[in-house]
Design a protein around this motif. Structure first.
Motif: not given
Length: 461
Positions: A339, A166, A321
């Motif tokens: 994230r 992240m 993502s």
């Protein structure tokens, strides 16, 4: 062995977090650009390709197949890594021949929104299965399913990897891949030397299973050679890395990744072969290796699995993502949304670990079979340059592949016996051949139907 393994894992995790730069732009988070806006170089891209494909599940599968089916089982799994060669050709065609900046863009151009929706469905399943499989391996190493050590290990591994993923997105993944791959190669070399010095790794041991074309190992080799044409295109981790650097760097990274991966898989798989050749009645692979090698080599064995699991999981999360935010455009492509997406995929993976199927190879076979609907797309639309394939050909090929994947899952899990009582890999070969041939025939029929339409219109007029 558990405490040294915990210390080793913690050290790798802490250093991975330490070398992870926080992404300060969407280009770094989604496209892997450095803080100066530069794409990755050849070494970083090659090692990232290798370590994201030599994941813990792959190493364990290669060793297990070697344990049960000898060198032919390991060769079968290594054959999947020829996907780097077909993947290089796919990327070169999509990006440099046809000029598209993603697989989704190419499929949208050829088949409209259904082209990308079918593809994203298969890719989504692939990503979730990768998260699940790599977390599962950690649980297997640290304890029995349901035990406190199993649950704690799985949760901590997932959280730590999620944290540094992240922070930096794809650029962080590339940087940690480089470090983790170097460490992996050192450990693999050390483990190989130890096994060789014990005298167990020799030609007689490697050939303890004779070759027979009808045996599971050779059958699985044929399956791999059928699936490698479409397998890379449905793997977003590999495909994402094909759009980061210039043409020469990209192609070289794929070619080098092919031979490095093949060699690593064969080496690690040989440990399973050694175990199979020395196994007593009722012994598992790990029990045999622990008996003939001792605790320290087994510690190296387990650390290599942990490192490969970590390097694959962070890459899978960065691709997830990008898939949701950039390629599918379900959400705004921002770092915050990226994230959040990573966290969602980790939760899905954890759900499967605690309540899902525990067969590691089934995920490979199921996703590989589902991906085969892309084979005629590659043969006819991508490499053949056909722009006249009707949508119904594409959708019918997709439906057959998904049906084939579901059928293999139920057959291999023992939920059905529609294909008789033959070995599950024999069934997989039959399903793969059927899916591939049917898909190609559907695309050919679509081309023929498109050619006949003007003639019919002319005759009617």
């Amino acid at each position: 062995m558990e405490l040294p393994l915990i210390i080793a894992v913690a050290a790798v995790a802490i250093f991975s977090v330490f070398i992870t730069p926080k992404a300060k732009s969407n280009g770094a988070f989604f496209n892997g650009l450095s803080p100066k806006g530069k794409p990755p170089g050849l070494l970083m891209l090659t090692f990232s390709q290798v370590t994201t494909w030599i994941f813990a599940r792959s190493l364990l599968n290669a060793a297990i197949l070697g344990f049960y089916y000898g060198i032919w089982g390991t060769v079968a799994y290594a054959a999947y890594y020829l996907s780097f060669l077909t993947g290089a050709k796919i990327i070169d065609s999509v990006r440099f021949k046809h000029g598209f900046d993603s697989i989704q863009a190419f499929l949208t151009d050829r088949f409209g929104k259904w082209g990308t929706q079918c593809y994203n469905f298969v890719v989504g399943i692939r990503l979730v299965s990768e998260v699940f499989a790599n977390i599962l391996v950690i649980g297997i190493l640290f304890g029995i399913a349901g035990s406190s050590s199993y649950t704690i290990a799985v949760a901590l591994f997932a959280i730590v990897t999620l944290v540094y993923s992240m922070l930096g997105g794809l650029h962080a993944s590339l940087r940690t891949d480089l470090f983790q791959m170097v460490l992996f190669l050192i450990l693999l070399a050390a483990l190989t030397i130890v096994v060789i010095t014990t005298g167990h790794l020799n030609t007689a041991t490697l050939m303890f299973k004779s070759f027979s074309i009808s045996d599971p190992g050779p059958v699985l080799i044929v399956v791999a050679l059928l699936q490698i044409w479409s397998y890379p295109m449905h793997d977003p981790v590999m495909m994402d890395r094909g759009f980061l650097a210039d043409r020469e760097t990209t192609l070289k990274s794929f070619y080098h990744a092919a031979w490095i991966s093949f060699a690593c898989i064969m080496l690690f798989g040989s440990f399973g072969i050694v175990a199979g050749a020395n196994a007593g009645s009722g012994e598992t692979m790990n029990q045999v290796l622990l008996r003939i090698l001792g605790e320290n080599p087994m510690l190296l064995f387990n650390i290599t699995l942990v490192i490969s699991a970590m390097s694959t999981l962070d890459s899978t999360l960065s691709s997830a993502s990008k898939l949701v935010a950039v390629d599918m455009r379900w959400i705004e492509p921002s770092r915050a949304n990226g994230r959040i997406t990573m966290a969602v995929f980790v939760m899905l993976g954890l759900l499967l670990v605690f309540w899902g199927n525990k067969d590691l190879f089934s995920a490979v076979a199921v996703s590989g079979t589902a991906s085969m609907y892309l084979a005629p797309v590659i043969f006819f639309s991508l490499w053949g340059g056909r722009t006249d394939i009707p949508l119904w050909s594409y959708l019918a090929s997709f439906a057959i592949a998904i049906t084939g994947a579901a059928l293999y899952f139920t057959e291999s899990a023992g939920h059905s016996q529609l294909l008789g009582e033959s070995h599950k890999y024999t069934k997989l070969l039959f399903i793969s051949l059927t899916v591939l041939i049917s898909g190609c025939l559907l695309f050919w029929a679509g081309i023929v139907s498109q050619k006949q339409q003007p003639q019919l219109s002319s005759t009617t007029g």
